[in-house]
Design a protein around this motif. Sequence first.
Motif, PDB file in Angstrom:
ATOM      1  N   GLY A 211      41.200  33.347  55.772  1.00 25.22           N
ATOM      2  CA  GLY A 211      40.833  34.746  55.958  1.00 25.22           C
ATOM      3  C   GLY A 211      40.715  35.480  54.647  1.00 25.22           C
ATOM      4  N   LEU A 212      41.657  35.238  53.758  1.00 26.40           N
ATOM      5  CA  LEU A 212      41.618  35.895  52.453  1.00 26.40           C
ATOM      6  C   LEU A 212      40.424  35.423  51.636  1.00 26.40           C
ATOM      7  CD1 LEU A 212      45.383  35.828  51.408  1.00 26.40           C
ATOM      8  CD2 LEU A 212      44.050  37.822  52.100  1.00 26.40           C
ATOM      9  N   LEU A 213      40.182  34.119  51.631  1.00 21.11           N
ATOM     10  CA  LEU A 213      39.078  33.585  50.838  1.00 21.11           C
ATOM     11  C   LEU A 213      37.724  34.081  51.350  1.00 21.11           C
ATOM     12  CD1 LEU A 213      40.303  29.912  50.257  1.00 21.11           C
ATOM     13  CD2 LEU A 213      40.116  31.731  48.558  1.00 21.11           C
ATOM     14  N   THR A 214      37.609  34.180  52.667  1.00 21.98           N
ATOM     15  CA  THR A 214      36.342  34.668  53.236  1.00 21.98           C
ATOM     16  C   THR A 214      36.053  36.098  52.796  1.00 21.98           C
ATOM     17  OG1 THR A 214      36.573  33.238  55.159  1.00 21.98           O
ATOM     18  CG2 THR A 214      35.086  35.104  55.370  1.00 21.98           C
ATOM     19  N   LEU A 215      37.060  36.937  52.850  1.00 21.78           N
ATOM     20  CA  LEU A 215      36.870  38.334  52.456  1.00 21.78           C
ATOM     21  C   LEU A 215      36.589  38.456  50.966  1.00 21.78           C
ATOM     22  CD1 LEU A 215      39.689  40.017  54.571  1.00 21.78           C
ATOM     23  CD2 LEU A 215      37.220  40.400  54.823  1.00 21.78           C
ATOM     24  N   LEU A 216      37.320  37.721  50.161  1.00 22.61           N
ATOM     25  CA  LEU A 216      37.159  37.834  48.713  1.00 22.61           C
ATOM     26  C   LEU A 216      35.825  37.281  48.236  1.00 22.61           C
ATOM     27  CD1 LEU A 216      40.771  36.849  47.609  1.00 22.61           C
ATOM     28  CD2 LEU A 216      39.677  39.067  47.262  1.00 22.61           C
ATOM     29  N   SER A 217      35.249  36.357  49.014  1.00 24.74           N
ATOM     30  CA  SER A 217      33.976  35.759  48.606  1.00 24.74           C
ATOM     31  C   SER A 217      32.772  36.515  49.171  1.00 24.74           C
ATOM     32  CB  SER A 217      33.908  34.292  49.060  1.00 24.74           C
ATOM     33  OG  SER A 217      34.981  33.559  48.522  1.00 24.74           O
ATOM     34  N   GLY A 218      33.016  37.597  49.882  1.00 23.29           N
ATOM     35  CA  GLY A 218      31.922  38.346  50.492  1.00 23.29           C
ATOM     36  C   GLY A 218      31.031  39.032  49.468  1.00 23.29           C
TER      37      GLY A 218
ATOM     38  N   THR B  72      41.422  44.438  40.390  1.00 20.51           N
ATOM     39  CA  THR B  72      41.130  44.660  38.970  1.00 20.51           C
ATOM     40  C   THR B  72      40.425  43.454  38.369  1.00 20.51           C
ATOM     41  OG1 THR B  72      43.062  46.111  38.766  1.00 20.51           O
ATOM     42  CG2 THR B  72      42.161  45.156  36.729  1.00 20.51           C
ATOM     43  N   LYS B  73      40.914  42.251  38.653  1.00 22.95           N
ATOM     44  CA  LYS B  73      40.342  41.041  38.066  1.00 22.95           C
ATOM     45  C   LYS B  73      38.924  40.782  38.569  1.00 22.95           C
ATOM     46  CE  LYS B  73      44.750  38.721  37.242  1.00 22.95           C
ATOM     47  NZ  LYS B  73      45.646  37.585  37.618  1.00 22.95           N
ATOM     48  N   VAL B  74      38.710  40.998  39.873  1.00 23.03           N
ATOM     49  CA  VAL B  74      37.368  40.779  40.430  1.00 23.03           C
ATOM     50  C   VAL B  74      36.369  41.755  39.812  1.00 23.03           C
ATOM     51  CG1 VAL B  74      35.954  40.969  42.513  1.00 23.03           C
ATOM     52  CG2 VAL B  74      38.133  39.741  42.574  1.00 23.03           C
ATOM     53  N   ARG B  75      36.786  43.008  39.616  1.00 25.48           N
ATOM     54  CA  ARG B  75      35.899  44.020  39.038  1.00 25.48           C
ATOM     55  C   ARG B  75      35.602  43.705  37.579  1.00 25.48           C
ATOM     56  NH1 ARG B  75      38.508  48.130  40.540  1.00 25.48           N
ATOM     57  NH2 ARG B  75      39.758  48.448  38.647  1.00 25.48           N
TER      58      ARG B  75
ATOM     59  N   ARG C 136      32.179  36.169  42.240  1.00 22.24           N
ATOM     60  CA  ARG C 136      32.105  36.099  43.690  1.00 22.24           C
ATOM     61  C   ARG C 136      32.086  34.633  44.171  1.00 22.24           C
ATOM     62  NH1 ARG C 136      32.968  40.757  43.556  1.00 22.24           N
ATOM     63  NH2 ARG C 136      32.103  42.460  44.811  1.00 22.24           N
ATOM     64  N   LYS C 137      32.026  33.692  43.259  1.00 21.75           N
ATOM     65  CA  LYS C 137      31.963  32.286  43.650  1.00 21.75           C
ATOM     66  C   LYS C 137      33.277  31.884  44.320  1.00 21.75           C
ATOM     67  CE  LYS C 137      28.777  30.938  39.973  1.00 21.75           C
ATOM     68  NZ  LYS C 137      28.551  30.056  38.790  1.00 21.75           N
ATOM     69  N   PRO C 138      33.212  31.098  45.429  1.00 25.33           N
ATOM     70  CA  PRO C 138      34.426  30.726  46.172  1.00 25.33           C
ATOM     71  C   PRO C 138      35.479  30.056  45.305  1.00 25.33           C
ATOM     72  CG  PRO C 138      32.471  30.194  47.439  1.00 25.33           C
ATOM     73  CD  PRO C 138      31.989  30.634  46.102  1.00 25.33           C
ATOM     74  N   GLU C 139      35.082  29.127  44.438  1.00 19.64           N
ATOM     75  CA  GLU C 139      36.074  28.418  43.626  1.00 19.64           C
ATOM     76  C   GLU C 139      36.751  29.355  42.631  1.00 19.64           C
ATOM     77  OE1 GLU C 139      31.982  27.671  41.824  1.00 19.64           O
ATOM     78  OE2 GLU C 139      32.916  27.692  43.826  1.00 19.64           O
ATOM     79  N   GLU C 140      36.003  30.355  42.119  1.00 15.39           N
ATOM     80  CA  GLU C 140      36.596  31.309  41.184  1.00 15.39           C
ATOM     81  C   GLU C 140      37.527  32.282  41.908  1.00 15.39           C
ATOM     82  OE1 GLU C 140      33.169  33.077  39.435  1.00 15.39           O
ATOM     83  OE2 GLU C 140      32.908  31.493  37.939  1.00 15.39           O
ATOM     84  N   VAL C 141      37.091  32.725  43.082  1.00 13.73           N
ATOM     85  CA  VAL C 141      37.939  33.628  43.875  1.00 13.73           C
ATOM     86  C   VAL C 141      39.221  32.915  44.295  1.00 13.73           C
ATOM     87  CG1 VAL C 141      38.089  34.855  46.063  1.00 13.73           C
ATOM     88  CG2 VAL C 141      36.017  35.041  44.687  1.00 13.73           C
ATOM     89  N   ARG C 142      39.055  31.657  44.686  1.00 17.07           N
ATOM     90  CA  ARG C 142      40.246  30.879  45.102  1.00 17.07           C
ATOM     91  C   ARG C 142      41.228  30.742  43.939  1.00 17.07           C
ATOM     92  NH1 ARG C 142      42.601  26.094  45.008  1.00 17.07           N
ATOM     93  NH2 ARG C 142      43.538  25.273  46.932  1.00 17.07           N
ATOM     94  N   ALA C 143      40.735  30.493  42.733  1.00 19.85           N
ATOM     95  CA  ALA C 143      41.605  30.350  41.561  1.00 19.85           C
ATOM     96  C   ALA C 143      42.348  31.654  41.278  1.00 19.85           C
ATOM     97  CB  ALA C 143      40.782  29.921  40.349  1.00 19.85           C
TER      98      ALA C 143
ATOM     99  N   ALA D  10      48.279  24.205  49.707  1.00 15.49           N
ATOM    100  CA  ALA D  10      48.209  23.869  51.126  1.00 15.49           C
ATOM    101  C   ALA D  10      47.751  25.057  51.966  1.00 15.49           C
ATOM    102  CB  ALA D  10      49.569  23.362  51.606  1.00 15.49           C
ATOM    103  N   ILE D  11      48.319  26.237  51.727  1.00 17.42           N
ATOM    104  CA  ILE D  11      47.970  27.366  52.578  1.00 17.42           C
ATOM    105  C   ILE D  11      46.562  27.910  52.292  1.00 17.42           C
ATOM    106  CG2 ILE D  11      50.378  28.040  52.878  1.00 17.42           C
ATOM    107  CD1 ILE D  11      49.941  30.290  50.897  1.00 17.42           C
ATOM    108  N   LEU D  12      46.032  27.570  51.094  1.00 15.09           N
ATOM    109  CA  LEU D  12      44.658  27.965  50.777  1.00 15.09           C
ATOM    110  C   LEU D  12      43.650  26.887  51.170  1.00 15.09           C
ATOM    111  CD1 LEU D  12      45.048  29.711  47.288  1.00 15.09           C
ATOM    112  CD2 LEU D  12      44.846  30.757  49.557  1.00 15.09           C
ATOM    113  N   GLY D  13      44.188  25.785  51.720  1.00 18.64           N
ATOM    114  CA  GLY D  13      43.282  24.727  52.183  1.00 18.64           C
ATOM    115  C   GLY D  13      42.673  23.914  51.072  1.00 18.64           C
ATOM    116  N   GLY D  14      43.336  23.851  49.923  1.00 17.33           N
ATOM    117  CA  GLY D  14      42.777  23.095  48.805  1.00 17.33           C
ATOM    118  C   GLY D  14      43.500  21.804  48.553  1.00 17.33           C
TER     119      GLY D  14
END
Length: 409
Positions: free
Chosen positions: A126-133, A167-170, A175-182, A405-409
């Motif tokens: 859920g978090l990754l989906t929102l952050l990668s939007g 702050t970091k995203v801005r 927006r790339k999934p692997e970068e957001v996940r990191a 584990a909780i991030l599915g990686g």
Amino acid sequence: MTPPAGVSRESAGVWKTEGVMDYTIVAIVIFVVALVVAGGTLLFRPRGRLESAEKPSVEEPRGSTAVAEPEAGAEPEAGAAGATAVAEPVVEPVAPPLVETPPPSAGRLVRLRARLAQSQNVFGRGLLTLLSGDTLDDDAWDEIEEILITSDVGVTSAGQIVESLRTKVRVLGTRKPEEVRALLKAELVAHINPGLERAVRTEPHGESPAVIMVVGVNGVGKTTTTGKLARVVIGDGGTVVLGAADTFRAAAAEQLQTWGERVGAPVVRKEEGADPASVAFDAVSRGIEDGVDTVIIDTAGRLHTKTGLMDELGKVKRVVEKKSQVDEVLLVLDATTGQNGLRQARVFAEVVNVTGIVLTKLDGTAKGGIIIQVQRELGVPVKLVGLGEGPDDLAPFDTEAFVDAILGG
């Protein structure tokens, strides 16, 4: 026979007749006496001789014995001479229980990460989906914060994580999934605090073993955790004595006995209702006498809201410390209880100085954010996590493996 002189004929006839009768009586008496003697001889003859005389002699075949000996292990035939009416019962020896060799603790959390990932997929995905939007507006950030709060991260920690990510995203404009996940992984790892000491102290000091008290309310899996912890120590090459000091719960000692027998760990126990402090003291004494590495004590776990019971738990710790120092007080929390588990942690920490948390049932409907909140509130690290019902599903907590584990990686 001639009658005497002067005896008339009539008298002579009578005399003659009497003489004949005398001879006859004498003859009869002699016959009777002879008959009696002969009968007595037969009557008083030894029975053995009579029987041997009556039995015909049977010639035994050459090379045979008079009585055949039964074969070894064969049961005597019914009616055979010397056989008992009821055969003696055969008692089969009871085989000792097989002692298991548990696997080492290293890498357990990695091996069990699939279970953890499955139970936490809503949180991580859920978090990754929102952050990668495509758009991360205020509504999106509010939703991210809500996911964190409902995952038991806590309001304060959730706010801090969202602010840092925003702050970091801005700044990075990623927006790339692997970068957001990191970015998300780095925030979660930082709030779980990888710098905390998470190793369970199981090494002996001097001539005394390490002493671990396992505390918690009923129903959180405390006795089971004690047994599983013994497997962790033995799997890593140590030796253990278990103390069944939960004397108020029926069958608690039996349950712990079963865990001990499976790994060859002796269990010190007493009758139900006995003084828990005396059981704990005897367990430590046994550990010193046997020279083991670790003594693990399962304590009473009734409702923490009863002040008297908490005082009793403090007494157990004080009594044990008369024999040896207590190296660890591990508080077992059911990860599915959320805020209620946090309240339990506060009460126990006030009484016995909790040194570590064991989170059980983390593979079910648990919300992994409780780890962040309980550590933030108590300043006590999560040291072990329970990830299933199997005997070796208790794993040392590893921050990076848990977040992956909780991030599915």
